[in-house]
Design an enzyme around this catalytic site. Structure first.
Site, PDB file in Angstrom:
ATOM      1  N   HIS A 233      28.684   7.116  -0.356  1.00 44.01           N
ATOM      2  CA  HIS A 233      28.184   6.656   0.657  1.00 44.01           C
ATOM      3  C   HIS A 233      27.324   7.767   1.426  1.00 44.01           C
ATOM      4  O   HIS A 233      27.466   9.109   0.581  1.00 44.01           O
ATOM      5  CB  HIS A 233      29.513   6.947   1.302  1.00 44.01           C
ATOM      6  CG  HIS A 233      29.466   6.569   2.515  1.00 44.01           C
ATOM      7  ND1 HIS A 233      28.723   7.045   3.979  1.00 44.01           N
ATOM      8  CD2 HIS A 233      30.262   5.376   3.793  1.00 44.01           C
ATOM      9  CE1 HIS A 233      29.214   6.347   5.302  1.00 44.01           C
ATOM     10  NE2 HIS A 233      29.471   5.178   5.074  1.00 44.01           N
ATOM     11  N   CYS A 271      25.458   1.982   3.682  1.00 43.56           N
ATOM     12  CA  CYS A 271      26.281   2.233   4.737  1.00 43.56           C
ATOM     13  C   CYS A 271      24.145   1.868   5.338  1.00 43.56           C
ATOM     14  O   CYS A 271      23.789   2.372   5.942  1.00 43.56           O
ATOM     15  CB  CYS A 271      27.032   3.118   5.028  1.00 43.56           C
ATOM     16  SG  CYS A 271      27.458   2.906   6.849  1.00 43.56           S
ATOM     17  N   HIS A 298      28.740  -1.691   3.983  1.00 44.70           N
ATOM     18  CA  HIS A 298      28.997  -1.046   5.374  1.00 44.70           C
ATOM     19  C   HIS A 298      28.143  -1.950   5.777  1.00 44.70           C
ATOM     20  O   HIS A 298      27.170  -1.208   6.446  1.00 44.70           O
ATOM     21  CB  HIS A 298      29.236   0.043   5.469  1.00 44.70           C
ATOM     22  CG  HIS A 298      30.473   0.899   5.104  1.00 44.70           C
ATOM     23  ND1 HIS A 298      31.084   1.969   5.003  1.00 44.70           N
ATOM     24  CD2 HIS A 298      31.384   0.203   3.967  1.00 44.70           C
ATOM     25  CE1 HIS A 298      31.787   3.156   4.078  1.00 44.70           C
ATOM     26  NE2 HIS A 298      32.084   1.710   3.524  1.00 44.70           N
ATOM     27  N   ASP A 352      32.086  -2.032  10.791  1.00 45.85           N
ATOM     28  CA  ASP A 352      32.695  -1.030  10.472  1.00 45.85           C
ATOM     29  C   ASP A 352      32.727   0.000  11.654  1.00 45.85           C
ATOM     30  O   ASP A 352      31.474  -0.085  12.540  1.00 45.85           O
ATOM     31  CB  ASP A 352      32.231  -0.350   9.308  1.00 45.85           C
ATOM     32  CG  ASP A 352      32.528   1.251   9.741  1.00 45.85           C
ATOM     33  OD1 ASP A 352      33.370   2.068   9.399  1.00 45.85           O
ATOM     34  OD2 ASP A 352      31.391   2.187   8.659  1.00 45.85           O
ATOM     35  N   HIS A 353      33.526   0.187  12.435  1.00 46.34           N
ATOM     36  CA  HIS A 353      33.137   1.244  13.294  1.00 46.34           C
ATOM     37  C   HIS A 353      32.528   0.211  14.479  1.00 46.34           C
ATOM     38  O   HIS A 353      32.150   0.186  15.475  1.00 46.34           O
ATOM     39  CB  HIS A 353      31.928   2.219  13.965  1.00 46.34           C
ATOM     40  CG  HIS A 353      32.043   3.281  12.714  1.00 46.34           C
ATOM     41  ND1 HIS A 353      31.213   4.435  12.185  1.00 46.34           N
ATOM     42  CD2 HIS A 353      32.702   4.044  11.446  1.00 46.34           C
ATOM     43  CE1 HIS A 353      30.998   5.024  10.937  1.00 46.34           C
ATOM     44  NE2 HIS A 353      32.130   4.298  10.890  1.00 46.34           N
ATOM     45  N   TYR A 369      38.007   2.356  14.306  1.00 43.83           N
ATOM     46  CA  TYR A 369      38.929   1.053  13.976  1.00 43.83           C
ATOM     47  C   TYR A 369      39.602  -0.078  14.607  1.00 43.83           C
ATOM     48  O   TYR A 369      40.687   0.290  14.579  1.00 43.83           O
ATOM     49  CB  TYR A 369      39.381   2.017  12.349  1.00 43.83           C
ATOM     50  CG  TYR A 369      38.735   2.694  12.174  1.00 43.83           C
ATOM     51  CD1 TYR A 369      37.676   1.863  10.180  1.00 43.83           C
ATOM     52  CD2 TYR A 369      37.883   3.986  11.725  1.00 43.83           C
ATOM     53  CE1 TYR A 369      37.364   2.658   9.289  1.00 43.83           C
ATOM     54  CE2 TYR A 369      37.312   4.735  10.931  1.00 43.83           C
ATOM     55  CZ  TYR A 369      36.786   3.370   9.983  1.00 43.83           C
ATOM     56  OH  TYR A 369      35.724   4.204   8.957  1.00 43.83           O
TER      57      TYR A 369
END
Length: 393
Positions: A233, A271, A298, A352-353, A369
């Site tokens: 990542h 990501c 992501h 994500d997020h 999350y």
């Protein structure tokens, strides 16, 4: 693509039964209760896998096996911790798991300064405010020689921010930075953070990169032997923080990493939000260039603010990166793998997020999350993927 959802285990306030209702089919999880640097026992892995499968889901990706700090700065425990990491990979393969996401961020994991940045819609997002970070670094942490990392204008602006910020907001910034965010395996107070940073005082980016190379040459052969795909990542945000080197931040870093341990087992997590939080990264081009080594995605997005260094989490398909183009490249890569008979055709992706929306505002929720916010993101991404798949024919 395989649609997955990050789940933090039995203590996660979002249940597996709720995740089933999002139409995700895969789970991204980790054994957060195992201390960093220790081996993940097969029986613990199988127990988590059984819990997930009993809910009608699949443990698709491990995110992550934490890399011990001694590995990153070259401490006395680095070899033992690396050997244990490789054994954990072998144990995961024995349990039938084939993809491991990990990172190599020194001391601090992903970093934000605001957990609830208000959006025009009435929801909230995670935010990294550069001046709040600088004010913490300069005037709260009081890091040695921190002034060298800022311009005179930035130091003055950070000092002004310290004068203007309220006690509650300052406490929130400090808490967000020190305690860490979900997925981070380390938390600090000011003294322990200073001690952690001190290990890197005499290390350059090349030194930390050399430690990463040593780690890769030890663990990639183990992953290759048992059929595990490793997917590093990127740094989040992908720029130096607290004077620490960040060495997985752009296309050159990604290419260095792949060259450091040439193997199909050595791959990347794309990501979009991390790479896309600096204007110089062309995320679509990176996805196209490294498509054959992207093993996990992501698919989140960020909006970079006027100063070029602050950003907040955007709607998954709205921010500064072209998610339609990214998904197009990933779908093309999956088809290429299928046509070539490449093992591991699928590319797991997850939202994500997510924003904090509706019931997220009143239920226990880990920062970034949320349930409703990520459900919205997953629905957006699934719609884009379906459209792209049909247009490609």
């Amino acid at each position: 693509m395989e649609h997955t959802w990050r789940w933090f285990g039995p203590n996660d306030p979002i249940s597996l039964a709720e995740i089933r209702q999002t139409d995700a089919t895969g789970i991204v999880s980790a054994l957060h209760h195992i201390p960093n640097g220790e081996v993940w026992p097969v029986e613990e892995i199988l127990a988590r896998k059984a819990t997930i499968e009993e809910a009608g889901l699949r443990w698709s990706v491990v995110e992550s096996i934490p890399v011990h700090e001694h590995v990153k700065w070259g401490g006395p425990e680095r070899r033992r911790a690396t050997e244990n990491w490789a054994q954990s990979v072998r144990n995961l393969a024995e349990a039938g798991i084939d993809t491991v996401c990990y990172n190599f961020m020194p001391v601090v994991d992903w970093t934000r300064t605001d957990q609830r940045y208000p959006l025009p819609s009435g929801g909230y997002a995670m935010r990294f405010d550069y001046l709040s970070y600088a004010a913490f670094d300069l005037f709260v942490l009081k890091r040695k020689d921190a002034e060298d990392d800022y311009t005179d204008d930035e130091i003055r602006a950070a000092a002004q921010r310290m004068q203007e910020i309220g006690d509650d907001e300052l406490a929130s910034v400090i808490n967000t930075i020190l305690i860490g965010l979900p997925g981070s395996e380390e938390s600090y107070d000011l003294d322990t953070m200073r001690r952690g940073l001190a290990h890197y005082d005499d290390l350059t980016a090349d030194d930390v990169r050399a430690n990463l190379g040593e780690f890769l040459r030890a663990v990639v052969p183990a992953a290759e032997e048992v059929g595990i795909r490793l997917a590093i990542h990127p740094d989040d945000p992908p720029r130096p923080l607290y004077g620490l080197p960040r060495i997985v931040s752009d296309a050159d870093d990604a290419q260095w990493l792949l060259d450091a341990a040439p193997s199909e087992a050595n791959g990347l997590t794309m990501c979009v939000g991390s790479y896309g939080s600096v204007p110089t990264n062309d995320v679509v081009d990176m996805t196209r260039r490294f498509a054959d080594r992207i093993y996990f995605a992501h698919l989140r997005n960020v909006t970079i603010e006027a100063d070029g260094k602050s950003f907040h989490e955007a709607n998954h398909i709205d921010g500064g990166s072209d998610l339609v183009a990214v998904i197009t490249e990933l779908v093309r890569e999956e088809r290429r793998r299928a046509d070539a008979g490449v093992p591991g055709t699928r590319i797991p992706m997850r939202p994500d997020h997510g924003h904090f929306l509706l019931d997220d505002l009143t239920r226990p929720t880990y920062p970034g999350y949320s349930l409703v916010g990520r459900l919205k993101g997953l629905a957006q991404l699934r719609g884009v993927e379906m459209a792209v798949t049909q247009l490609l024919g």
